[in-house]
Design a protein around this motif. Structure first.
Motif, PDB file in Angstrom:
ATOM      1  N   GLU A  85       0.806  -1.225   0.000  1.00 24.67           N
ATOM      2  CA  GLU A  85       0.000   0.000   0.000  1.00 24.67           C
ATOM      3  C   GLU A  85       0.839   1.275   0.000  1.00 24.67           C
ATOM      4  OE1 GLU A  85      -4.173  -1.149   2.096  1.00 24.67           O
ATOM      5  OE2 GLU A  85      -2.539  -0.590   3.443  1.00 24.67           O
ATOM      6  N   GLY A  86       2.164   1.143  -0.015  1.00 29.35           N
ATOM      7  CA  GLY A  86       3.003   2.334  -0.045  1.00 29.35           C
ATOM      8  C   GLY A  86       3.361   2.876   1.317  1.00 29.35           C
ATOM      9  N   ILE A  87       3.351   2.044   2.335  1.00 27.13           N
ATOM     10  CA  ILE A  87       3.656   2.475   3.705  1.00 27.13           C
ATOM     11  C   ILE A  87       5.066   3.054   3.782  1.00 27.13           C
ATOM     12  CG2 ILE A  87       3.946   1.702   6.094  1.00 27.13           C
ATOM     13  CD1 ILE A  87       1.927  -0.592   5.357  1.00 27.13           C
ATOM     14  N   ALA A  88       6.039   2.316   3.287  1.00 25.79           N
ATOM     15  CA  ALA A  88       7.437   2.760   3.370  1.00 25.79           C
ATOM     16  C   ALA A  88       7.672   4.024   2.547  1.00 25.79           C
ATOM     17  CB  ALA A  88       8.370   1.642   2.902  1.00 25.79           C
ATOM     18  N   THR A  89       7.111   4.074   1.356  1.00 26.23           N
ATOM     19  CA  THR A  89       7.293   5.251   0.505  1.00 26.23           C
ATOM     20  C   THR A  89       6.681   6.489   1.152  1.00 26.23           C
ATOM     21  OG1 THR A  89       7.276   3.853  -1.455  1.00 26.23           O
ATOM     22  CG2 THR A  89       6.864   6.200  -1.791  1.00 26.23           C
ATOM     23  N   THR A  90       5.485   6.352   1.705  1.00 32.06           N
ATOM     24  CA  THR A  90       4.823   7.478   2.358  1.00 32.06           C
ATOM     25  C   THR A  90       5.599   7.925   3.588  1.00 32.06           C
ATOM     26  OG1 THR A  90       2.700   6.679   1.540  1.00 32.06           O
ATOM     27  CG2 THR A  90       2.638   8.299   3.324  1.00 32.06           C
ATOM     28  N   ALA A  91       6.095   6.977   4.373  1.00 30.24           N
ATOM     29  CA  ALA A  91       6.903   7.326   5.547  1.00 30.24           C
ATOM     30  C   ALA A  91       8.159   8.084   5.131  1.00 30.24           C
ATOM     31  CB  ALA A  91       7.266   6.069   6.332  1.00 30.24           C
ATOM     32  N   LEU A  92       8.809   7.606   4.083  1.00 32.65           N
ATOM     33  CA  LEU A  92      10.005   8.272   3.580  1.00 32.65           C
ATOM     34  C   LEU A  92       9.691   9.693   3.117  1.00 32.65           C
ATOM     35  CD1 LEU A  92      12.954   8.368   2.633  1.00 32.65           C
ATOM     36  CD2 LEU A  92      12.207   7.236   0.526  1.00 32.65           C
ATOM     37  N   LEU A  93       8.612   9.874   2.400  1.00 30.65           N
ATOM     38  CA  LEU A  93       8.245  11.198   1.909  1.00 30.65           C
ATOM     39  C   LEU A  93       7.879  12.148   3.047  1.00 30.65           C
ATOM     40  CD1 LEU A  93       6.250  10.199  -1.293  1.00 30.65           C
ATOM     41  CD2 LEU A  93       8.546  11.205  -1.167  1.00 30.65           C
ATOM     42  N   LEU A  94       7.205  11.649   4.074  1.00 29.70           N
ATOM     43  CA  LEU A  94       6.887  12.494   5.240  1.00 29.70           C
ATOM     44  C   LEU A  94       8.153  12.942   5.965  1.00 29.70           C
ATOM     45  CD1 LEU A  94       3.799  10.728   6.832  1.00 29.70           C
ATOM     46  CD2 LEU A  94       3.893  13.047   5.909  1.00 29.70           C
ATOM     47  N   ALA A  95       9.073  12.014   6.164  1.00 30.01           N
ATOM     48  CA  ALA A  95      10.327  12.364   6.837  1.00 30.01           C
ATOM     49  C   ALA A  95      11.147  13.327   5.988  1.00 30.01           C
ATOM     50  CB  ALA A  95      11.130  11.102   7.147  1.00 30.01           C
ATOM     51  N   ALA A  96      11.175  13.097   4.677  1.00 30.34           N
ATOM     52  CA  ALA A  96      11.925  13.986   3.778  1.00 30.34           C
ATOM     53  C   ALA A  96      11.323  15.387   3.775  1.00 30.34           C
ATOM     54  CB  ALA A  96      11.957  13.406   2.364  1.00 30.34           C
ATOM     55  N   ALA A  97      10.001  15.488   3.822  1.00 25.14           N
ATOM     56  CA  ALA A  97       9.351  16.801   3.871  1.00 25.14           C
ATOM     57  C   ALA A  97       9.698  17.529   5.168  1.00 25.14           C
ATOM     58  CB  ALA A  97       7.836  16.645   3.736  1.00 25.14           C
ATOM     59  N   ALA A  98       9.717  16.807   6.275  1.00 24.57           N
ATOM     60  CA  ALA A  98      10.103  17.416   7.555  1.00 24.57           C
ATOM     61  C   ALA A  98      11.543  17.894   7.499  1.00 24.57           C
ATOM     62  CB  ALA A  98       9.913  16.418   8.695  1.00 24.57           C
ATOM     63  N   ARG A  99      12.412  17.117   6.882  1.00 24.59           N
ATOM     64  CA  ARG A  99      13.822  17.489   6.754  1.00 24.59           C
ATOM     65  C   ARG A  99      13.978  18.723   5.869  1.00 24.59           C
ATOM     66  NH1 ARG A  99      17.837  19.119   8.440  1.00 24.59           N
ATOM     67  NH2 ARG A  99      19.786  18.820   7.365  1.00 24.59           N
ATOM     68  N   ARG A 100      13.267  18.762   4.758  1.00 23.12           N
ATOM     69  CA  ARG A 100      13.328  19.926   3.867  1.00 23.12           C
ATOM     70  C   ARG A 100      12.795  21.181   4.552  1.00 23.12           C
ATOM     71  NH1 ARG A 100      12.044  16.149  -0.038  1.00 23.12           N
ATOM     72  NH2 ARG A 100       9.837  16.635   0.095  1.00 23.12           N
ATOM     73  N   ALA A 101      11.888  21.003   5.508  1.00 21.82           N
ATOM     74  CA  ALA A 101      11.342  22.143   6.257  1.00 21.82           C
ATOM     75  C   ALA A 101      12.289  22.587   7.368  1.00 21.82           C
ATOM     76  CB  ALA A 101       9.976  21.787   6.830  1.00 21.82           C
ATOM     77  N   GLY A 102      13.412  21.890   7.515  1.00 19.94           N
ATOM     78  CA  GLY A 102      14.419  22.290   8.489  1.00 19.94           C
ATOM     79  C   GLY A 102      14.457  21.477   9.766  1.00 19.94           C
ATOM     80  N   ALA A 103      13.568  20.502   9.900  1.00 17.79           N
ATOM     81  CA  ALA A 103      13.550  19.674  11.110  1.00 17.79           C
ATOM     82  C   ALA A 103      14.598  18.566  11.006  1.00 17.79           C
ATOM     83  CB  ALA A 103      12.173  19.053  11.312  1.00 17.79           C
ATOM     84  N   ARG A 104      15.183  18.217  12.125  1.00 18.21           N
ATOM     85  CA  ARG A 104      16.061  17.044  12.170  1.00 18.21           C
ATOM     86  C   ARG A 104      15.139  15.836  12.155  1.00 18.21           C
ATOM     87  NH1 ARG A 104      20.928  14.686  13.335  1.00 18.21           N
ATOM     88  NH2 ARG A 104      21.092  13.481  15.227  1.00 18.21           N
ATOM     89  N   ALA A 105      15.195  15.050  11.071  1.00 16.60           N
ATOM     90  CA  ALA A 105      14.221  13.978  10.865  1.00 16.60           C
ATOM     91  C   ALA A 105      14.897  12.639  10.635  1.00 16.60           C
ATOM     92  CB  ALA A 105      13.324  14.317   9.671  1.00 16.60           C
ATOM     93  N   LEU A 106      14.218  11.584  11.080  1.00 13.92           N
ATOM     94  CA  LEU A 106      14.691  10.218  10.902  1.00 13.92           C
ATOM     95  C   LEU A 106      13.528   9.382  10.400  1.00 13.92           C
ATOM     96  CD1 LEU A 106      16.967   7.984  12.826  1.00 13.92           C
ATOM     97  CD2 LEU A 106      14.584   7.301  12.876  1.00 13.92           C
TER      98      LEU A 106
END
Length: 133
Positions: free
Chosen positions: A8-29
């Motif tokens: 269902e795209g769980i891993a891809t969606t998780a990756l995109l959410l974390a990447a968006a947080a990182r691009r917004a300046g948050a330290r993300a994992l």
């Protein structure tokens, strides 16, 4: 992040959410907690022994975290462990690990196993602040 079944795209969606947080300046994992069918290793560089090894030997998450150099996104991979996985996520160590990661990262996004396919999903969601499915 979880879903009801594999694919269902769980891993891809998780990756995109974390990447968006990182691009917004948050330290993300982003972490893959689907130990039976890890997906994030297909999308990000591996190299560390990963989540299962850390749960067996909690020597500190820093040694297991890989940073994607171009984006600065931190990644805790989940290479498939050699032994059974059913008890790894249900131990108190997983909740303690998530708490330790929260102390180091503004956003911790976990790709959990699907809810209908594995009981591991319940252990992951109990350790999280919120769950998206």
């Amino acid at each position: 992040m979880t879903g009801s079944v594999e694919g269902e795209g769980i891993a891809t969606t998780a990756l995109l959410l974390a990447a968006a947080a990182r691009r917004a300046g948050a330290r993300a994992l982003v972490s893959d907690a689907n130990l039976r069918h890890p997906r994030l290793l297909r999308l990000l560089p591996g190299g560390a022994r990963g989540l299962a090894a850390l749960l067996d030997d909690p020597s500190g998450p820093a040694a297991q975290i890989v940073t994607d150099t171009p984006t600065g996104l931190a990644f805790l991979p989940a290479p498939r462990p050699a032994g059974p996985t059913r008890d790894l996520l249900t131990r108190d160590r997983f909740a303690a690990l998530v708490a330790a990661l929260r102390a180091d990262f503004a956003r911790v996004v976990i790709a959990a196993p699907p809810t209908l396919a594995q009981v591991d999903s319940a252990a992951v969601t109990r350790a999280a602040d919120a769950t998206l499915s």
